[in-house]
Design an enzyme around this catalytic site. Structure first.
Site, short mmCIF file in Angstrom:
data_model
loop_
_atom_site.label_atom_id
_atom_site.label_comp_id
_atom_site.label_asym_id
_atom_site.label_seq_id
_atom_site.Cartn_x
_atom_site.Cartn_y
_atom_site.Cartn_z
N ASP A 1 -12.10 -12.42 10.51
CA ASP A 1 -11.10 -12.26 9.19
C ASP A 1 -9.71 -13.00 9.99
O ASP A 1 -9.05 -12.42 10.45
CB ASP A 1 -10.90 -10.84 8.83
CG ASP A 1 -10.10 -10.71 7.72
OD1 ASP A 1 -9.75 -11.76 6.99
OD2 ASP A 1 -9.95 -9.41 7.23
N HIS B 1 0.79 -1.19 0.06
CA HIS B 1 0.02 -0.05 -0.04
C HIS B 1 1.04 1.28 -0.10
O HIS B 1 1.95 1.13 0.60
CB HIS B 1 -0.72 0.21 1.29
CG HIS B 1 -1.85 -1.25 1.26
ND1 HIS B 1 -1.27 -2.39 2.21
CD2 HIS B 1 -3.01 -1.24 1.26
CE1 HIS B 1 -2.54 -2.99 2.36
NE2 HIS B 1 -3.43 -2.55 1.68
N ASP C 1 2.29 1.76 3.47
CA ASP C 1 3.36 0.79 4.14
C ASP C 1 4.86 1.48 3.63
O ASP C 1 5.62 0.92 4.49
CB ASP C 1 3.15 -0.54 3.29
CG ASP C 1 1.71 -1.12 3.38
OD1 ASP C 1 0.89 -0.72 4.32
OD2 ASP C 1 1.49 -2.09 2.43
N GLU D 1 -10.85 -6.09 -5.61
CA GLU D 1 -10.96 -7.16 -4.79
C GLU D 1 -12.15 -7.01 -3.79
O GLU D 1 -12.35 -6.06 -3.07
CB GLU D 1 -9.80 -7.02 -3.73
CG GLU D 1 -9.59 -7.84 -2.59
CD GLU D 1 -8.18 -8.01 -1.69
OE1 GLU D 1 -7.43 -7.24 -2.38
OE2 GLU D 1 -8.31 -8.35 -0.55
#
Ligand code: GCO
Ligand code: MN
Ligand code: MN
Length: 389
Positions: free
Chosen positions: A258, A57, A60, A184
């Site tokens: 998740d 990202h 990041d 996504e």
């Protein structure tokens, strides 16, 4: 010379996000358990375990408030680290979910200023990725959803999403970036409900875009499992449509939070069918692991996790080869392909074809009585997976 047949090599195209091996093990109930490593340290770790690619990202790598010269310095240092560790950057994406500005969505937010900020940030991420050589741009709309549907009409949200994706397609073309944009899906988390819950939903959405040819999907094992779906079936539909631009491999038990487990950790049989499919059709994109190590681990455990993802993929690839080469399985599969009665093919419509289909006499009772031996087929599969065959 190592004789280990399950070591990763560049041709396998195994990639990890900076956020995956860099995940510090924070969860909603607990603080981080691992010190944060810098992007350069993470690239070294990925080089050490034998990965091919590193994805990121924007934030990041570059802090959200960095000025242009700080940004350029970070990017330079990161590129050098990638070169010296033999890593490529196949994919980049934008973080449109961490900053509080995106608490009610990014591209779909009601506030036009939030929508403008989101597109601005995505353009910046496209610039960054192009500088690093990335050819795939993933869009995951984790905050593009709702807790209360009183906040906006969901079709308005979809129209806003379309506007943003159309704009970014044009931006990519205008700048010669030539990204393949991969959307996504995820059913929920962090929002209660996300507008684009499944890969199939995105395949429908893509057909409504100005440049559908530039846009595909990035299915993720965990996300399809969270929705109670069969990942291999979703991937097959994407493949059939020519839309499998990227893939996120991990694992997830149905009905849990998740989990982002190591690939194959929870449902090895489902992982097997997926690897078998990808290898048989000749998918040649990155095999990206979007997962993280258990919270019990330090950085040795993170390396175990990363090596485990790649090793499991290669083991399952070998199992798929064994499955195809197994004489009993081959005989069963060959039998399934045979027609049990004389029957005309369906083929493309013609009047003659329709007439011969109407006239042909088929023994329905015999069709219902045909024994398929799927118990045996599946048991043989399990025996291959368990290593006794
Ligand atoms: C998740 C998603 C993310 C995205 C990533 C790339 O469940 O958090 O899978 O990891 O894949 O943001 O866009
Ligand atoms: Mn995910
Ligand atoms: Mn993902």
């Amino acid at each position: 010379m190592s004789t280990d047949p399950f070591l990763p090599a560049p041709e396998h195209k195994f990639s990890f996000g900076l956020w995956t091996v860099g995940n510090p093990g924070r969860d909603p109930f607990g603080e981080p358990v691992r010190d944060r490593l810098s992007p350069v340290q993470l690239v070294e770790l990925l080089g050490e375990v034998g990965a091919w690619g590193v994805n990121l990202h924007d934030n990041d790598l570059v802090p959200i408030d960095a000025n242009a010269s700080v940004r350029d310095g970070i990017v330079r240092e990161f590129r050098t680290a990638c070169v010296s560790n033999g890593l490529t950057v196949p994919m980049v994406t934008t973080n449109l979910f961490t900053d509080p500005a995106f608490k009610d969505g990014a591209f779909t937010a009601n506030d036009q200023a939030v929508r403008a900020l989101s597109v601005q940030k995505a353009m910046g991420a496209m610039d960054l990725g192009a500088e690093l050589g990335a050819k795939i741009f993933v869009m995951w709309g984790g905050r593009e959803g709702a807790e209360t549907d009183g906040c906006r009409r969901p079709d308005v949200a979809i129209a806003r999403l379309r506007e943003a994706v159309n704009f970014l397609c044009e931006y990519s073309v205008a700048n010669g970036y030539d990204y393949r944009i991969a959307l996504e899906a995820k059913p929920n988390e962090p929002r209660s409900d996300i507008y684009m819950p499944t890969t199939g939903a995105y395949l429908g959405f893509i057909a409504t875009l100005d440049h559908p040819e530039l846009v595909g999907v990035n299915p993720e094992v965990a996300h399809e499992h969270m929705a109670g779906l069969n990942m291999t079936h979703s991937v097959a539909q994407a493949w059939d449509a020519g839309k499998l631009f990227h893939i996120d491999l991990n694992d997830q038990l149905v009905g849990r939070f998740d989990q982002d487990f190591r690939f194959g950790a929870a449902n090895p049989k489902a992982a097997f069918w997926l690897v078998k499919f990808l290898e048989e059709v000749g998918y040649d994109g990155p095999r990206h692991f979007d997962a993280h190590a258990y919270r019990t681990e330090g950085y040795e455990g993170v390396k175990d996790f990363a090596r485990g993802c790649m090793r499991t993929y290669l083991i399952l690839k070998d199992k798929a080869r064994r499955w195809r080469a197994d004489p009993e399985i081959s005989a069963l599969v060959a039998g399934l392909a045979e027609s049990s009665q004389a029957a005309p093919p369906v083929g493309r419509y013609s009047q003659g074809g329709a007439e011969s289909l109407k006239l042909c006499r088929l023994d329905r009772a015999a069709l219902g009585g045909r024994e398929l031996r799927y118990e045996q087929l599946d048991q043989l599969t399990i025996e291959i997976l368990c290593g006794v065959r």
